[in-house]
Scaffold this active site. Structure first.
Site, PDB file in Angstrom:
ATOM      1  N   HIS A 256     -51.504 -37.293  -0.120  1.00 62.22           N
ATOM      2  CA  HIS A 256     -51.132 -36.697   1.163  1.00 62.22           C
ATOM      3  C   HIS A 256     -49.727 -36.127   1.051  1.00 62.22           C
ATOM      4  O   HIS A 256     -48.894 -36.690   0.343  1.00 62.22           O
ATOM      5  CB  HIS A 256     -51.189 -37.742   2.292  1.00 62.22           C
ATOM      6  CG  HIS A 256     -51.244 -37.111   3.643  1.00 62.22           C
ATOM      7  ND1 HIS A 256     -50.115 -36.735   4.328  1.00 62.22           N
ATOM      8  CD2 HIS A 256     -52.294 -36.757   4.415  1.00 62.22           C
ATOM      9  CE1 HIS A 256     -50.472 -36.181   5.473  1.00 62.22           C
ATOM     10  NE2 HIS A 256     -51.796 -36.174   5.545  1.00 62.22           N
ATOM     11  N   GLU A 314     -59.571 -38.583   4.811  1.00 58.40           N
ATOM     12  CA  GLU A 314     -60.850 -37.933   4.544  1.00 58.40           C
ATOM     13  C   GLU A 314     -61.879 -38.851   3.885  1.00 58.40           C
ATOM     14  O   GLU A 314     -63.071 -38.659   4.031  1.00 58.40           O
ATOM     15  CB  GLU A 314     -60.651 -36.689   3.671  1.00 58.40           C
ATOM     16  CG  GLU A 314     -59.656 -35.680   4.203  1.00 58.40           C
ATOM     17  CD  GLU A 314     -60.174 -34.915   5.405  1.00 58.40           C
ATOM     18  OE1 GLU A 314     -60.979 -35.480   6.169  1.00 58.40           O
ATOM     19  OE2 GLU A 314     -59.766 -33.768   5.583  1.00 58.40           O
TER      20      GLU A 314
HETATM   21  N1  ACO Z   1     -56.002 -36.300  -7.310  1.00 61.65           N
HETATM   22  C1  ACO Z   1     -55.352 -36.079  -8.467  1.00 61.65           C
HETATM   23  N2  ACO Z   1     -54.065 -35.672  -8.529  1.00 61.65           N
HETATM   24  C2  ACO Z   1     -53.437 -35.505  -7.359  1.00 61.65           C
HETATM   25  C3  ACO Z   1     -54.056 -35.731  -6.118  1.00 61.65           C
HETATM   26  C4  ACO Z   1     -55.393 -36.152  -6.126  1.00 61.65           C
HETATM   27  N3  ACO Z   1     -56.053 -36.378  -4.984  1.00 61.65           N
HETATM   28  N4  ACO Z   1     -53.175 -35.490  -5.148  1.00 61.65           N
HETATM   29  C5  ACO Z   1     -52.041 -35.095  -5.731  1.00 61.65           C
HETATM   30  N5  ACO Z   1     -52.188 -35.100  -7.079  1.00 61.65           N
HETATM   31  C6  ACO Z   1     -51.214 -34.728  -8.095  1.00 61.65           C
HETATM   32  C7  ACO Z   1     -50.891 -33.257  -7.958  1.00 61.65           C
HETATM   33  O1  ACO Z   1     -51.755 -32.483  -8.781  1.00 61.65           O
HETATM   34  C8  ACO Z   1     -49.463 -33.191  -8.415  1.00 61.65           C
HETATM   35  O2  ACO Z   1     -49.482 -33.121  -9.823  1.00 61.65           O
HETATM   36  P1  ACO Z   1     -48.498 -32.121 -10.605  1.00 61.65           P
HETATM   37  O3  ACO Z   1     -47.113 -32.539 -10.176  1.00 61.65           O
HETATM   38  O4  ACO Z   1     -48.814 -32.386 -12.034  1.00 61.65           O
HETATM   39  O5  ACO Z   1     -48.860 -30.748 -10.130  1.00 61.65           O
HETATM   40  C9  ACO Z   1     -48.889 -34.550  -8.014  1.00 61.65           C
HETATM   41  O6  ACO Z   1     -50.006 -35.422  -7.816  1.00 61.65           O
HETATM   42  C10 ACO Z   1     -48.080 -34.524  -6.753  1.00 61.65           C
HETATM   43  O7  ACO Z   1     -48.823 -33.928  -5.723  1.00 61.65           O
HETATM   44  P2  ACO Z   1     -48.252 -33.920  -4.242  1.00 61.65           P
HETATM   45  O8  ACO Z   1     -46.969 -33.156  -4.233  1.00 61.65           O
HETATM   46  O9  ACO Z   1     -48.234 -35.276  -3.698  1.00 61.65           O
HETATM   47  O10 ACO Z   1     -49.387 -33.212  -3.481  1.00 61.65           O
HETATM   48  P3  ACO Z   1     -49.244 -32.128  -2.361  1.00 61.65           P
HETATM   49  O11 ACO Z   1     -48.319 -32.591  -1.299  1.00 61.65           O
HETATM   50  O12 ACO Z   1     -49.008 -30.796  -2.986  1.00 61.65           O
HETATM   51  O13 ACO Z   1     -50.729 -32.130  -1.848  1.00 61.65           O
HETATM   52  C11 ACO Z   1     -52.756 -32.899  -1.032  1.00 61.65           C
HETATM   53  C12 ACO Z   1     -51.241 -33.070  -0.965  1.00 61.65           C
HETATM   54  C13 ACO Z   1     -53.095 -31.408  -0.891  1.00 61.65           C
HETATM   55  C14 ACO Z   1     -53.422 -33.656   0.113  1.00 61.65           C
HETATM   56  C15 ACO Z   1     -53.242 -33.427  -2.396  1.00 61.65           C
HETATM   57  O14 ACO Z   1     -52.937 -34.791  -2.496  1.00 61.65           O
HETATM   58  C16 ACO Z   1     -54.727 -33.170  -2.643  1.00 61.65           C
HETATM   59  O15 ACO Z   1     -55.089 -32.099  -3.080  1.00 61.65           O
HETATM   60  N6  ACO Z   1     -55.594 -34.200  -2.379  1.00 61.65           N
HETATM   61  C17 ACO Z   1     -57.023 -34.028  -2.539  1.00 61.65           C
HETATM   62  C18 ACO Z   1     -57.612 -33.236  -1.374  1.00 61.65           C
HETATM   63  C19 ACO Z   1     -57.645 -34.034  -0.085  1.00 61.65           C
HETATM   64  O16 ACO Z   1     -58.009 -35.211  -0.064  1.00 61.65           O
HETATM   65  N7  ACO Z   1     -57.275 -33.362   1.019  1.00 61.65           N
HETATM   66  C20 ACO Z   1     -57.246 -33.944   2.378  1.00 61.65           C
HETATM   67  C21 ACO Z   1     -55.843 -34.226   2.784  1.00 61.65           C
HETATM   68  S1  ACO Z   1     -55.745 -35.074   4.314  1.00 61.65           S
HETATM   69  C22 ACO Z   1     -55.743 -33.861   5.501  1.00 61.65           C
HETATM   70  O17 ACO Z   1     -55.217 -32.794   5.320  1.00 61.65           O
HETATM   71  C23 ACO Z   1     -56.385 -34.084   6.767  1.00 61.65           C
END
Ligand code: ACO
Length: 378
Positions: A256, A314
């Site tokens: 998140h 989710e």
């Molecule tokens: N699975 C694997 N890796 C992940 C995930 C995940 N679910 N979430 C974050 N990461 C990784 C990113 O790829 C990133 O790696 P990098 O630095 O090598 O590029 C690292 O962790 C840090 O990511 P964040 O900065 O924490 O993520 P960001 O804030 O950009 O995105 C998000 C948040 C979009 C929710 C992300 O966690 C994601 O894509 N999750 C999966 C989709 C999801 O569940 N979405 C629903 C969100 S809840 C809502 O909006 C109602």
């Protein structure tokens, strides 16, 4: 004057003041108009939460009944909207696209209605749109809404024509309350940007639905459930999830932008799912999902040490809505049915203290190019 700093994704930038909800990402707390989420969501009716968000206080019994009736009276869809839904169903459009189109089409019947009337109409009509569209897609005629049922009960009724049990209504109501508002998330920000230009509520909500549709925001629960089905049995969980991470995929339902601990909404929805599956549901599926969650958390800690990737809303949304018998394609539109409460409340708030939202950009292109006439270009 110092040069403003670029904040990709506007992360950490405060772009609005709100009394509607507070997301404390470090403590894992969500406050809805002063109340802890877990205090409100499992007990309130959705209409009570709408009143709370719109009026900043809980309603009296008479006020609640008045709002319930006002919404119930606005559920039916005008003919142009139904015609559009039929065309969308014939084209096989995803339900989220049909919802966006149909919400936009309500402008035809709303005319110059004030903001309050637009909000009532949009909140009331959204479940009718989703249910009507879903039935049209199955080749079934839409069902007329029932004014005597609550917002949540009527939504379930309009999907399959069966009067829902009290347990199913409570489960849906808890879900709707849980995701009704959540700070300045992408879709809410979109709605506030649009209303800040003194545009109308239909435009703001249409834009918000477009923002919610994306898999990084409201589009994740379908894929989260698909992962559970793909894994199928507990012993396959680790191998499947490891392979996804190795292929650079994100695990849906985890991570998140704001929460660095478990999303408090996941706790409320997990409790609701546990109750629902205990009375009516596939207990094996519930146990499998719990196992997958634990494996995913362990693998994410290994994959991104220090990032504290946790379960988000989710994951249990998927399980709860599936337990309610909703098709995956209805997960995001049902999220929108709920978030309409928050979007409209944010639009009221933005409207009351408006300043057009207009951030700046940092130009990173060249400065000194010279115009070349078309015939002189190679
Ligand atoms: N699975 C694997 N890796 C992940 C995930 C995940 N679910 N979430 C974050 N990461 C990784 C990113 O790829 C990133 O790696 P990098 O630095 O090598 O590029 C690292 O962790 C840090 O990511 P964040 O900065 O924490 O993520 P960001 O804030 O950009 O995105 C998000 C948040 C979009 C929710 C992300 O966690 C994601 O894509 N999750 C999966 C989709 C999801 O569940 N979405 C629903 C969100 S809840 C809502 O909006 C109602």
């Amino acid at each position: 004057m110092s040069t403003p700093t670029f904040h990709p994704g506007l992360e950490g930038i405060i772009a609005a003041e709100t009394r509607l909800s507070h997301v404390d990402g470090e403590a894992g707390r969500l406050i809805i108009a002063g109340y802890a989420l877990e205090d409100v969501a499992p007990h309130a009716s959705f209409e009570e939460v709408v009143f709370l968000l719109w009026q900043d206080r809980l309603p009296t019994a008479a006020e609640l009944e008045q709002l319930r009736q006002a919404l119930a009276a606005r559920r039916a869809l005008p003919e142009p909207t139904l015609t559009l839904l039929r065309a969308a169903a014939a084209a096989g459009l995803p339900a989220m696209d049909a919802l966006r189109l149909a919400i936009d089409s309500l402008a035809i019947s709303l005319g110059a209605a004030d903001l309050q009337e637009q909000a009532l109409r949009l909140v009331a009509a959204a479940p009718t749109i989703v249910a009507a569209y879903w039935r049209l897609r199955q080749g079934l005629p839409p069902l007329a809404p029932t004014a005597t049922l609550s917002h949540a009960a009527n939504y379930l009724f309009m999907l399959d024509g069966v009067a829902p049990s009290a347990e199913r209504v409570r489960a849906l109501e808890t879900y709707l309350n849980t995701v009704a508002d959540h700070g300045l998330n992408a879709s809410t920000f979109t709605a506030r940007v649009i209303i800040s230009t003194a545009s109308d509520l239909v435009s703001a909500i249409t834009g918000a639905i477009g923002a919610l549709k994306g898999p990084l925001h409201g589009g994740a629960p379908g894929p989260a459930l698909e992962t559970v089905f793909e894994i199928g049995t507990p012993e396959r969980a680790e191998a499947v999830l490891r392979a996804k991470l190795a292929a650079g995929e994100r695990l849906m339902g985890f991570g998140h932008r704001v929460y660095r601990v478990r999303d408090p909404r996941a706790d409320v929805l997990q409790a609701a799912a546990e109750r629902l599956y205990a009375t009516a549901g596939d207990q094996q599926l519930y146990a499998l999902a719990r196992h997958i969650e634990n494996v995913a958390l362990a693998l994410l800690a290994e994959h991104k040490p220090g990032r504290r990737l946790q379960t988000n809303v989710e994951f249990y949304t998927a399980l709860l809505l599936h337990g309610l018998g909703l098709d995956q394609e209805l997960f995001s539109p049902t999220f929108a049915v709920s978030r309409l409460a928050g979007w409209t409340a944010h639009c009221f708030e933005q409207h009351a203290h408006n300043r057009i939202i207009r951030p700046a950009s940092a130009y990173v292109g060249p400065q000194d190019r010279r115009w070349t006439p078309l015939e002189a270009r190679g």
